[in-house]
Design an enzyme around this catalytic site. Structure first.
Site, PDB file in Angstrom:
ATOM      1  N   GLU A 110      59.263   4.697  26.532  1.00 14.67           N
ATOM      2  CA  GLU A 110      59.451   3.379  27.130  1.00 14.67           C
ATOM      3  C   GLU A 110      60.310   2.493  26.230  1.00 14.67           C
ATOM      4  OE1 GLU A 110      59.196   0.177  29.766  1.00 14.67           O
ATOM      5  OE2 GLU A 110      58.757   2.296  30.045  1.00 14.67           O
ATOM      6  N   CYS A 128      51.402   4.549  36.641  1.00 11.88           N
ATOM      7  CA  CYS A 128      50.922   4.741  35.269  1.00 11.88           C
ATOM      8  C   CYS A 128      50.597   6.200  35.001  1.00 11.88           C
ATOM      9  CB  CYS A 128      49.683   3.878  35.016  1.00 11.88           C
ATOM     10  SG  CYS A 128      49.036   4.072  33.338  1.00 11.88           S
TER      11      CYS A 128
END
Length: 386
Positions: A256, A80
């Site tokens: 993303e 992350c």
């Protein structure tokens, strides 16, 4: 996504029949109470936990312990890039829910809480696994995903990644519209009720129609994407206690969607279409038509979320913030696990600051894990051995 990353394979595979490791419990509690002095001395709490583990094979976290443990798991998430915000995670204690109806209702609440106003990071933690006992699961890898359908000419409509799960859900009687952005229902499996399928209500699904700041034709493509990336197929492990149902979300990193979900050849594969509408020369790779189409697709995603007032981050800004997180953790005396291949964005990686350095990758708990069984459920291939 600005959400906790995960490790595909734990250092030691999880055995649901095993009791809690007292050493792992002690390590977590000492760290938790050191980082939260307001909780008081840890030794009395350790005595209680040791006795619970000896008697039952497990122990029960307090709400404070669960909250900090979930935040630590995000802080330790090696894949992350958005960990600067780990302290802001809203932890919803849902451990009392048992029935599929209760779980479904609380998952809807999760999506509404996370998606109302600005997107906020939320985790809903349901009952932990008990040694040797079956446990509740959600089959879906995310609470919101779009269906994928095979069509007669060998092609697909929708998200090819979801074809297996879509077909499994259709086997339970669900019938989608057969369109590119049909939201899949939730598949909830509990020990007492088995598998139940639930349609998500419109109030729980926040979507953003995609347009482009310059190309008027882009809106005609009819593209959209959901606003809350809520991962639901991963196991949260805190102090040796395992939570197989602990869906969590942050907010999207634009790339993303624009450089992966909509662009990957095995997903929506939109680069050829965008390039065609842009009038680009696609006869050879050296024209860099893919790169040009990719940039404009990502511009459209960022533009559309901004126009809709939905929180999203771009890969340049988030790369800089990740380096701030590294500095913060270094000052706190903590090591930071990071997977270079995930921290570096899938677009323009070489011109972001996270590209030009190396990172340590190691297993540090609390953590999130993607187990083999969860991955199989997300593909619509359940094991029947539990």
């Amino acid at each position: 996504m600005i959400v906790p990353g995960y490790r595909d394979n734990p250092v030691e595979p999880w055995d649901p029949s095993s009791p809690v490791d007292p050493g792992e419990a002690e390590d977590f509690l000492r760290a938790c109470y050191t980082e939260n002095p307001r909780l008081g001395p840890v030794e009395p709490r350790l005595a209680i936990v040791r006795a619970q583990i000896a008697a039952t094979g497990t122990y029960v976290h307090t709400t404070d312990e669960l909250t900090h443990g979930a935040r630590m798991a995000w802080r330790n998430a090696s894949r992350c890039i958005g960990r600067l915000y780990w302290r802001s995670l809203m932890v919803l204690d849902r451990r009392r829910a048992r029935t599929a109806d209760e779980i479904y209702s609380l998952l809807v609440q999760h999506l509404q809480t996370a998606g109302s106003g600005q997107i906020r990071p939320v985790i809903s933690v349901f009952a932990p696994a008990q040694p040797g006992q079956p446990y509740a699961r959600v089959w879906n890898e995310q609470l919101i995903r779009y269906a994928g359908y095979r069509i007669g000419d060998g092609g697909t409509v929708g998200d090819p990644r979801q074809i297996g799960l879509t077909e499994a859900i259709r086997g339970f009687g669900w019938r989608g519209k057969g369109e590119a952005f049909d939201v899949l229902p939730l598949v909830i499996e509990t020990p007492t009720e088995g598998v139940r399928v639930y349609e998500l209500p419109e109030r729980a699904i926040r979507e953003v129609p995609l347009s482009h700041p310059e190309f008027g034709w882009f809106a005609e493509l009819g593209l959209r994407w959901h606003a809350v990336p809520a991962i639901s197929g991963m196991r949260l492990t805190v102090g040796g206690v395992h939570y197989p149902l602990a869906p969590f979300n942050g907010w999207y990193l634009g790339s993303e969607i624009g450089a992966r979900n909509l662009a990957d050849a095995d997903r929506y594969d939109l680069l050829p279409l965008v390039a065609e509408r842009m009038g680009l020369d696609t006869s050879r790779e050296s024209t860099l038509w893919r790169d040009r189409a990719l940039v404009e697709l990502n511009r459209a995603v960022l533009h559309s979320f901004e126009v809709a007032g939905v929180k999203m981050s771009d890969h340049h800004t988030e790369s800089q913030r990740f380096l701030t997180h590294l500095r913060n953790e270094e000052k706190a005396g903590r090591r930071v696990p990071a997977d270079w291949s995930w921290i570096v964005p899938p677009i323009s990686g070489g011109i972001t600051p996270v590209f030009h350095r190396y990172y340590e990758e190691f297993d540090q708990r609390p953590a999130f894990y993607l187990d083999d069984e969860a991955a199989e459920l997300a593909r619509g291939c359940p094991r029947r051995t539990r």
